[in-house]
Design a protein around this motif. Structure first.
Motif, short mmCIF file in Angstrom:
data_model
loop_
_atom_site.label_atom_id
_atom_site.label_comp_id
_atom_site.label_asym_id
_atom_site.label_seq_id
_atom_site.Cartn_x
_atom_site.Cartn_y
_atom_site.Cartn_z
N ALA A 85 73.41 66.99 26.29
CA ALA A 85 73.78 66.29 27.53
C ALA A 85 74.97 67.00 28.20
CB ALA A 85 74.13 64.84 27.24
N LEU A 86 75.93 67.45 27.40
CA LEU A 86 77.06 68.21 27.95
C LEU A 86 76.57 69.51 28.58
CD1 LEU A 86 79.53 67.84 24.94
CD2 LEU A 86 79.77 66.76 27.18
N VAL A 87 75.69 70.19 27.88
CA VAL A 87 75.14 71.47 28.38
C VAL A 87 74.39 71.24 29.69
CG1 VAL A 87 73.42 73.25 27.90
CG2 VAL A 87 75.05 72.58 26.13
N SER A 88 73.59 70.21 29.73
CA SER A 88 72.81 69.92 30.92
C SER A 88 73.73 69.64 32.11
CB SER A 88 71.90 68.72 30.67
OG SER A 88 71.26 68.32 31.85
N GLY A 89 74.74 68.82 31.89
CA GLY A 89 75.66 68.48 32.98
C GLY A 89 76.38 69.70 33.52
N ALA A 90 76.92 70.52 32.63
CA ALA A 90 77.62 71.73 33.07
C ALA A 90 76.66 72.70 33.73
CB ALA A 90 78.33 72.39 31.89
N GLY A 91 75.47 72.86 33.16
CA GLY A 91 74.48 73.78 33.72
C GLY A 91 74.05 73.38 35.11
N VAL A 92 73.85 72.09 35.34
CA VAL A 92 73.49 71.63 36.68
C VAL A 92 74.64 71.89 37.65
CG1 VAL A 92 72.93 69.60 38.09
CG2 VAL A 92 71.76 69.96 35.91
N ASP A 93 75.88 71.69 37.19
CA ASP A 93 77.03 72.01 38.04
C ASP A 93 77.00 73.48 38.44
OD1 ASP A 93 77.97 69.43 37.87
OD2 ASP A 93 79.53 69.88 36.41
N TYR A 94 76.77 74.36 37.47
CA TYR A 94 76.69 75.80 37.78
C TYR A 94 75.59 76.05 38.80
CZ TYR A 94 79.11 76.26 33.21
OH TYR A 94 79.97 76.15 32.14
N GLY A 95 74.46 75.41 38.60
CA GLY A 95 73.33 75.58 39.52
C GLY A 95 73.63 75.10 40.92
N ILE A 96 74.35 73.99 41.04
CA ILE A 96 74.71 73.48 42.36
C ILE A 96 75.61 74.47 43.09
CG2 ILE A 96 76.08 71.70 43.56
CD1 ILE A 96 75.02 69.71 41.41
N PHE A 97 76.61 75.01 42.38
CA PHE A 97 77.53 75.95 43.02
C PHE A 97 76.80 77.20 43.52
CE2 PHE A 97 80.75 74.01 39.94
CZ PHE A 97 81.10 73.02 40.84
N ILE A 98 75.92 77.74 42.68
CA ILE A 98 75.21 78.95 43.06
C ILE A 98 74.18 78.66 44.15
CG2 ILE A 98 73.73 80.84 42.25
CD1 ILE A 98 76.70 80.92 41.27
N THR A 99 73.50 77.54 44.06
CA THR A 99 72.52 77.17 45.08
C THR A 99 73.20 76.97 46.43
OG1 THR A 99 71.04 76.20 43.44
CG2 THR A 99 70.74 75.48 45.73
N ASP A 100 74.32 76.26 46.45
CA ASP A 100 75.05 76.07 47.70
C ASP A 100 75.52 77.40 48.28
OD1 ASP A 100 74.67 73.35 47.63
OD2 ASP A 100 76.74 72.84 47.10
N ALA A 101 75.96 78.31 47.41
CA ALA A 101 76.39 79.64 47.88
C ALA A 101 75.21 80.42 48.44
CB ALA A 101 77.06 80.41 46.75
N ALA A 102 74.06 80.31 47.80
CA ALA A 102 72.87 81.01 48.29
C ALA A 102 72.43 80.46 49.64
CB ALA A 102 71.73 80.90 47.28
N ILE A 103 72.53 79.16 49.81
CA ILE A 103 72.16 78.55 51.08
C ILE A 103 73.12 79.00 52.18
CG2 ILE A 103 72.08 76.33 52.32
CD1 ILE A 103 70.91 75.13 49.69
N ALA A 104 74.40 79.19 51.83
CA ALA A 104 75.40 79.63 52.81
C ALA A 104 75.14 81.05 53.29
CB ALA A 104 76.80 79.54 52.20
N ARG A 105 74.41 81.84 52.52
CA ARG A 105 74.04 83.22 52.88
C ARG A 105 75.24 84.09 53.23
NH1 ARG A 105 68.24 82.79 55.88
NH2 ARG A 105 67.41 81.25 54.48
#
Length: 178
Positions: A85-105
């Motif tokens: 559960a800890l891994v999932s939560g941190a991993g989703v956080d990492y994914g959100i940051f990278i996804t938002d950065a990718a969307i920002a182009r």
């Protein structure tokens, strides 16, 4: 044995029934948590593709940690399951940051997100990695599960997600309008 409304149970039987009950609850609650996280990501991004990308590091972090523990013949105990559960939560956080950065182009925004995710993963690895020298097998397995999962989530977020965004590879499960 049951007589006159009194039950006598061994310590082993009691411990095993408690572990089974807790494992069942963790599986059920984890499924509920995953559903809510995916729903929240879909609401936030308003499309399935970025929501799936944001979720991917958490999912792969758990799967890779579980696989690593299996390959290394490390038993998956109740503490290790909780660590997922800890891994999932941190991993989703990492994914959100990278996804938002990718969307920002923006290369600048992406570099900042990659650096932030890397620093966050490193501090998590140092903290939970310290449990790898613990004398307690339970604490050691917590360190292994979180460290393996964090490393996998980080690798997915910083290498796989940017490559998927750049290549334009569609998510297999996504719809045409995503």
């Amino acid at each position: 044995m049951r007589a006159l409304g009194v039950s006598v149970v061994s310590a082993e039987h009691l411990a095993s029934s408690v572990v089974v009950t807790i494992k069942d609850a963790i599986v059920r609650l984890s499924g509920l948590g995953v559903a809510f996280v995916i729903l929240l990501l879909v609401v936030y991004y308003r499309r399935f593709r970025p929501a799936f990308f944001a979720f991917l590091p958490g999912l792969l972090g758990i799967l890779w940690a579980w696989g690593f523990m299996g390959l290394a013949d490390i038993p998956i105990n109740i503490v290790a399951v909780g660590a997922f559960a800890l891994v999932s939560g941190a991993g989703v956080d990492y994914g959100i940051f990278i996804t938002d950065a990718a969307i920002a182009r923006s290369p600048h925004v992406m570099r900042g997100a990659l650096a932030s995710v890397s620093l966050a993963a490193l501090t998590t690895l140092i903290g939970f990695g310290s449990l790898l020298v613990a004398n307690s097998p339970i604490m050691w397995s917590l360190g292994v599960a979180v460290s393996a999962g964090t490393l996998a989530s980080w690798a997915c977020a910083v290498f796989l997600l940017p490559a998927l965004w750049k290549s334009g590879v569609p998510v297999v499960l996504s719809c045409v309008s995503c």
